[in-house]
Each structure stands twice: as C-alpha cells, then as structure tokens.
Design a protein around this motif. Structure first.
Motif, PDB file in Angstrom:
ATOM      1  N   THR A 102      19.846  29.746 -71.403  1.00  0.00           N
ATOM      2  CA  THR A 102      20.986  29.562 -70.500  1.00  0.00           C
ATOM      3  C   THR A 102      22.316  29.707 -71.222  1.00  0.00           C
ATOM      4  O   THR A 102      23.369  29.677 -70.590  1.00  0.00           O
ATOM      5  CB  THR A 102      20.941  28.174 -69.830  1.00  0.00           C
ATOM      6  OG1 THR A 102      21.100  27.167 -70.835  1.00  0.00           O
ATOM      7  CG2 THR A 102      19.641  27.965 -69.068  1.00  0.00           C
ATOM      8  N   GLY A 103      22.280  29.813 -72.552  1.00  0.00           N
ATOM      9  CA  GLY A 103      23.490  29.970 -73.345  1.00  0.00           C
ATOM     10  C   GLY A 103      24.011  28.691 -73.957  1.00  0.00           C
ATOM     11  O   GLY A 103      25.044  28.692 -74.621  1.00  0.00           O
ATOM     12  N   THR A 104      23.302  27.567 -73.745  1.00  0.00           N
ATOM     13  CA  THR A 104      23.719  26.302 -74.348  1.00  0.00           C
ATOM     14  C   THR A 104      23.117  26.165 -75.738  1.00  0.00           C
ATOM     15  O   THR A 104      22.114  26.801 -76.063  1.00  0.00           O
ATOM     16  CB  THR A 104      23.327  25.095 -73.474  1.00  0.00           C
ATOM     17  OG1 THR A 104      21.920  25.108 -73.268  1.00  0.00           O
ATOM     18  CG2 THR A 104      24.060  25.120 -72.140  1.00  0.00           C
ATOM     19  N   ARG A 105      23.738  25.314 -76.536  1.00  0.00           N
ATOM     20  CA  ARG A 105      23.275  25.113 -77.914  1.00  0.00           C
ATOM     21  C   ARG A 105      21.820  24.673 -77.957  1.00  0.00           C
ATOM     22  O   ARG A 105      21.037  25.171 -78.750  1.00  0.00           O
ATOM     23  CB  ARG A 105      24.175  24.068 -78.599  1.00  0.00           C
ATOM     24  CG  ARG A 105      23.688  23.593 -79.949  1.00  0.00           C
ATOM     25  CD  ARG A 105      23.829  24.624 -81.023  1.00  0.00           C
ATOM     26  NE  ARG A 105      23.328  24.073 -82.285  1.00  0.00           N
ATOM     27  CZ  ARG A 105      23.058  24.817 -83.327  1.00  0.00           C
ATOM     28  NH1 ARG A 105      23.242  26.117 -83.293  1.00  0.00           N
ATOM     29  NH2 ARG A 105      22.606  24.269 -84.429  1.00  0.00           N
ATOM     30  N   THR A 106      21.463  23.691 -77.115  1.00  0.00           N
ATOM     31  CA  THR A 106      20.081  23.248 -77.037  1.00  0.00           C
ATOM     32  C   THR A 106      19.607  23.349 -75.593  1.00  0.00           C
ATOM     33  O   THR A 106      20.413  23.412 -74.665  1.00  0.00           O
ATOM     34  CB  THR A 106      19.887  21.782 -77.513  1.00  0.00           C
ATOM     35  OG1 THR A 106      20.184  20.890 -76.447  1.00  0.00           O
ATOM     36  CG2 THR A 106      20.726  21.462 -78.733  1.00  0.00           C
ATOM     37  N   CYS A 107      18.318  23.324 -75.400  1.00  0.00           N
ATOM     38  CA  CYS A 107      17.758  23.357 -74.049  1.00  0.00           C
ATOM     39  C   CYS A 107      17.900  21.997 -73.350  1.00  0.00           C
ATOM     40  O   CYS A 107      17.526  21.860 -72.189  1.00  0.00           O
ATOM     41  CB  CYS A 107      16.288  23.773 -74.089  1.00  0.00           C
ATOM     42  SG  CYS A 107      16.079  25.498 -74.570  1.00  0.00           S
ATOM     43  N   PHE A 108      18.445  21.015 -74.061  1.00  0.00           N
ATOM     44  CA  PHE A 108      18.583  19.670 -73.513  1.00  0.00           C
ATOM     45  C   PHE A 108      20.027  19.311 -73.192  1.00  0.00           C
ATOM     46  O   PHE A 108      20.289  18.227 -72.668  1.00  0.00           O
ATOM     47  CB  PHE A 108      17.967  18.649 -74.488  1.00  0.00           C
ATOM     48  CG  PHE A 108      16.527  18.934 -74.778  1.00  0.00           C
ATOM     49  CD1 PHE A 108      15.531  18.549 -73.891  1.00  0.00           C
ATOM     50  CD2 PHE A 108      16.153  19.631 -75.920  1.00  0.00           C
ATOM     51  CE1 PHE A 108      14.197  18.834 -74.137  1.00  0.00           C
ATOM     52  CE2 PHE A 108      14.823  19.919 -76.182  1.00  0.00           C
ATOM     53  CZ  PHE A 108      13.844  19.517 -75.285  1.00  0.00           C
ATOM     54  N   ASP A 109      21.001  20.199 -73.486  1.00  0.00           N
ATOM     55  CA  ASP A 109      22.409  19.932 -73.213  1.00  0.00           C
ATOM     56  C   ASP A 109      22.645  19.720 -71.718  1.00  0.00           C
ATOM     57  O   ASP A 109      22.243  20.552 -70.899  1.00  0.00           O
ATOM     58  CB  ASP A 109      23.292  21.096 -73.687  1.00  0.00           C
ATOM     59  CG  ASP A 109      23.492  21.125 -75.181  1.00  0.00           C
ATOM     60  OD1 ASP A 109      23.171  20.134 -75.858  1.00  0.00           O
ATOM     61  OD2 ASP A 109      23.970  22.162 -75.688  1.00  0.00           O
ATOM     62  N   GLY A 110      23.276  18.589 -71.370  1.00  0.00           N
ATOM     63  CA  GLY A 110      23.635  18.328 -69.981  1.00  0.00           C
ATOM     64  C   GLY A 110      22.468  18.021 -69.066  1.00  0.00           C
ATOM     65  O   GLY A 110      22.596  18.112 -67.851  1.00  0.00           O
ATOM     66  N   ARG A 111      21.335  17.660 -69.631  1.00  0.00           N
ATOM     67  CA  ARG A 111      20.140  17.428 -68.814  1.00  0.00           C
ATOM     68  C   ARG A 111      19.579  16.012 -69.013  1.00  0.00           C
ATOM     69  O   ARG A 111      18.374  15.798 -68.944  1.00  0.00           O
ATOM     70  CB  ARG A 111      19.095  18.485 -69.138  1.00  0.00           C
ATOM     71  CG  ARG A 111      19.550  19.878 -68.713  1.00  0.00           C
ATOM     72  CD  ARG A 111      18.616  20.957 -69.239  1.00  0.00           C
ATOM     73  NE  ARG A 111      19.062  22.281 -68.851  1.00  0.00           N
ATOM     74  CZ  ARG A 111      19.928  23.016 -69.538  1.00  0.00           C
ATOM     75  NH1 ARG A 111      20.457  22.557 -70.647  1.00  0.00           N
ATOM     76  NH2 ARG A 111      20.276  24.210 -69.128  1.00  0.00           N
ATOM     77  N   GLU A 112      20.473  15.070 -69.253  1.00  0.00           N
ATOM     78  CA  GLU A 112      20.048  13.698 -69.467  1.00  0.00           C
ATOM     79  C   GLU A 112      19.469  13.113 -68.187  1.00  0.00           C
ATOM     80  O   GLU A 112      19.916  13.425 -67.092  1.00  0.00           O
ATOM     81  CB  GLU A 112      21.227  12.822 -69.942  1.00  0.00           C
ATOM     82  CG  GLU A 112      21.721  13.144 -71.335  1.00  0.00           C
ATOM     83  CD  GLU A 112      22.649  14.348 -71.387  1.00  0.00           C
ATOM     84  OE1 GLU A 112      23.152  14.793 -70.333  1.00  0.00           O
ATOM     85  OE2 GLU A 112      22.869  14.884 -72.493  1.00  0.00           O
TER      86      GLU A 112
END
Length: 121
Positions: A102-112
């Motif tokens: 998706t272009g984010t640093r990690t696949c967990f960014d913003g998905r808390e």
C-alpha cells in the motif's frame, strides 16, 4: 513432494501448512520494527538464504516474487532464524522504502485494534 533444496536438518525441522508454506515475519534489523508477514515454501527460503534478497511465495498468484523487483523497495537479508516449533521464520532485513504494497513503511501502519492492555506489575 519433490526433494527440498534446503539442507537436510532445516528441511526436516520446518513445519509447513497444508500448502507447504511457512510464515515469514519480516523485521527491520536495526530498529526491530515489524514490517510485514509473507509466506515461503522451501524454494523461496532457499532463494532467500542464497541470494541476499527476500523471496516469498504468493498464495494468491501461486508464484514466487522477490521483494522490490517491481517497486524498488528491496529487502536486503541481514539474518534468518527459525522459531522453536519450526512453524515460523524471522527474516531480519534492511528495508529500502516501503515494506507494504500500500506504500506504507510497514503493513501495520495505521491499523491498530482496540484491546485491553495488561501490566506486569
């Protein structure tokens, strides 16, 4: 099942799922940031161990893909480890650019997710 390209001890120790895959957790080597989760079969792990770049097996496309070949967001292998059960791998890398598709640093960014937290004391 075809003969594994992995060393005998490793091939025997891995516990694969019904599709012959093992989870590969990818972590930034110097910050310990968890970047993503991918899947590897014996051939993908062999390519990762012998090339210095991370190769996964795509469950949706049913093919191998080397991280960064199309995006330029390369994962340079720094170390590999297998967990105590043999059903997960830890791939420590030097990540160039975004790790997530998706272009984010990690696949967990913003998905808390909301969760009750605990305390050891």
């Amino acid at each position: 099942m075809p003969e594994s390209p992995l060393p005998d001890g490793l091939a025997e120790a891995l516990k694969r799922d019904s599709a012959g895959l093992v989870a590969a957790i990818v972590q930034q080597f110097d910050t310990n940031e968890v970047l993503m989760l991918g899947w590897m079969d014996d051939e993908a792990l062999h390519r990762t161990m012998t090339s210095g770049r991370v190769t996964f097996y795509s469950r949706s496309r049913q093919e191998y893909w080397r991280k960064g070949d199309t995006s330029g967001h390369v994962q340079w292998v720094k170390s590999l480890a297998m967990d105590c059960d043999g059903d997960a791998l830890l791939v420590r890398v030097d990540q160039v650019g975004a790790a997530c598709h998706t272009g984010t640093r990690t696949c967990f960014d913003g998905r808390e997710l909301e969760a009750v937290t605990g305390d050891a004391g």
